[in-house]
Enzyme design. Structure first.
Site, mmCIF file in Angstrom:
data_model
loop_
_atom_site.group_PDB
_atom_site.id
_atom_site.type_symbol
_atom_site.label_atom_id
_atom_site.label_comp_id
_atom_site.label_asym_id
_atom_site.label_seq_id
_atom_site.Cartn_x
_atom_site.Cartn_y
_atom_site.Cartn_z
ATOM 1 N N ASN A 7 0.856 -1.186 0.000
ATOM 2 C CA ASN A 7 0.000 0.000 0.000
ATOM 3 C C ASN A 7 0.892 1.235 0.000
ATOM 4 O OD1 ASN A 7 -1.842 2.018 0.363
ATOM 5 N ND2 ASN A 7 -2.458 1.422 2.444
ATOM 6 N N LYS A 9 0.023 4.303 -0.355
ATOM 7 C CA LYS A 9 -0.598 5.507 0.217
ATOM 8 C C LYS A 9 -0.309 6.707 -0.699
ATOM 9 C CE LYS A 9 -0.182 3.257 4.657
ATOM 10 N NZ LYS A 9 -0.048 3.335 6.099
ATOM 11 N N HIS A 92 -9.648 1.598 4.474
ATOM 12 C CA HIS A 92 -8.390 1.697 5.217
ATOM 13 C C HIS A 92 -8.561 2.718 6.341
ATOM 14 C CE1 HIS A 92 -4.231 2.668 6.184
ATOM 15 N NE2 HIS A 92 -3.930 1.494 5.672
ATOM 16 N N GLU A 94 -6.796 5.045 7.368
ATOM 17 C CA GLU A 94 -6.472 6.434 7.019
ATOM 18 C C GLU A 94 -7.608 7.077 6.231
ATOM 19 O OE1 GLU A 94 -2.685 5.488 5.322
ATOM 20 O OE2 GLU A 94 -1.937 5.062 7.339
ATOM 21 N N GLU A 164 -5.573 -4.425 10.633
ATOM 22 C CA GLU A 164 -4.558 -3.386 10.826
ATOM 23 C C GLU A 164 -4.898 -2.574 12.071
ATOM 24 O OE1 GLU A 164 -2.431 -2.496 6.795
ATOM 25 O OE2 GLU A 164 -4.029 -1.051 7.110
ATOM 26 N N SER A 208 3.328 -1.712 10.624
ATOM 27 C CA SER A 208 4.763 -1.742 10.932
ATOM 28 C C SER A 208 5.426 -3.086 10.621
ATOM 29 C CB SER A 208 5.007 -1.335 12.394
ATOM 30 O OG SER A 208 4.566 -0.012 12.611
HETATM 31 P P1 13P Z 1 2.904 0.638 7.743
HETATM 32 O O1 13P Z 1 3.434 -0.669 7.176
HETATM 33 O O2 13P Z 1 3.653 1.830 7.229
HETATM 34 O O3 13P Z 1 2.765 0.583 9.224
HETATM 35 O O4 13P Z 1 1.425 0.815 7.146
HETATM 36 C C1 13P Z 1 0.529 -0.235 7.271
HETATM 37 C C2 13P Z 1 -0.656 0.064 6.432
HETATM 38 O O5 13P Z 1 -1.406 0.962 6.741
HETATM 39 C C3 13P Z 1 -0.858 -0.726 5.216
HETATM 40 O O6 13P Z 1 -2.114 -0.506 4.686
#
Ligand code: 13P
Length: 249
Positions: A7, A9, A92, A94, A164, A208
């Site tokens: 991902n 982002k 997601h 976010e 997540e 993470s």
């Molecule tokens: P990180 O791997 O940067 O913690 O992000 C996880 C995530 O949100 C994947 O969708």
């Protein structure tokens, strides 16, 4: 096959995205896992042209539930499919935070994605307060109960659930393998009971995940793959994750 989804982002220009694909596409490890790249919408057509029918699959970071109409700024499942996507991320955390996505919307998005033959990757996760208060399993169940409501077993089987925990995303502080194992088992049992599905449901962990900690999750044997943010951006780091996932680490 295990799933490894990147991902990105809000990262990477089209040139950077193509450079990443060129670096990863040469790996002999591809084909031994379902590798999914989730770029920005604008990068999808160029990446689709670059990967052709190769082993990397593309997905969108969101998909709207309506097919067309007066919905400024939205992107439909038919559009992302036409652009070359086979997967769509749904809800997601976010997007829940920045764009107001919720589980009712996730339900409609999952249905729209399925109707276009896309595989939805539906994200759930508890916040730190829910985790610390101990009520997080209930909160997680409330999420997927709404989003997967009314799906047939056949439809539910095509949905990938990504666990997540919000507190683990981008924090450098992943959940422990034991925590992930417990939640994955509860999600699996809960979804199977709700949908009548017998088996074949895929659950990913995200938060993470890095080459240094991925082995602990793999050793648990309770999840089917990973949804990776930060560590997916660098091709070398991503290939290190892929190596671990296919059992080559
Ligand atoms: P990180 O791997 O940067 O913690 O992000 C996880 C995530 O949100 C994947 O969708």
């Amino acid at each position: 096959m295990p799933v490894l989804a990147a991902n990105w982002k809000l990262h990477k220009t089209t040139a950077e995205a193509i450079a990443w694909v060129d670096a990863v596409q040469a790996s002999p490890l591809l084909g031994r896992a379902d590798v999914v790249v989730l770029p920005g919408f604008l990068q999808i057509p160029a990446l689709s042209a670059r990967i052709g029918h190769g082993p990397i699959a593309l997905g969108s970071q969101d998909v709207f539930w309506e097919e067309s109409g007066a919905f400024t700024g939205m992107v439909s499942a038919a559009q992302v499919r036409e652009a070359g996507c086979r997967y769509a991320l749904v809800a997601h955390s976010e997007r829940r935070r920045c764009a107001g996505d919720d589980d009712r919307g996730a339900h409609a998005r999952i249905r729209a994605a399925l109707a276009q033959g896309l595989t939805p990757i539906y994200c759930i996760g508890e916040g730190l307060r829910e985790r610390e208060s101990g009520g997080f399993q209930r909160a997680l169940k409330a999420q997927y109960d709404v989003a997967l409501d009314g799906l047939s077993a056949e439809q539910a089987q095509r949905v990938i659930v990504a666990y997540e925990p919000v507190w683990a995303i981008g924090s450098g502080q992943p959940a422990t393998p034991q925590q992930v194992g417990e939640v994955a088992a509860a999600i699996r049992a809960g979804v199977l009971a709700r949908t009548g599905l017998r088996e074949g449901m895929r659950i990913l962990y995200g938060g993470s995940v890095q080459p240094q900690n991925i082995q602990g999750f793999l050793a648990q044997g309770t999840i089917d793959g990973f949804l990776v943010g930060g560590a997916s951006l660098d091709p070398e780091e991503f290939l290190a994750l892929l190596k671990a996932v296919v059992g080559g680490a």
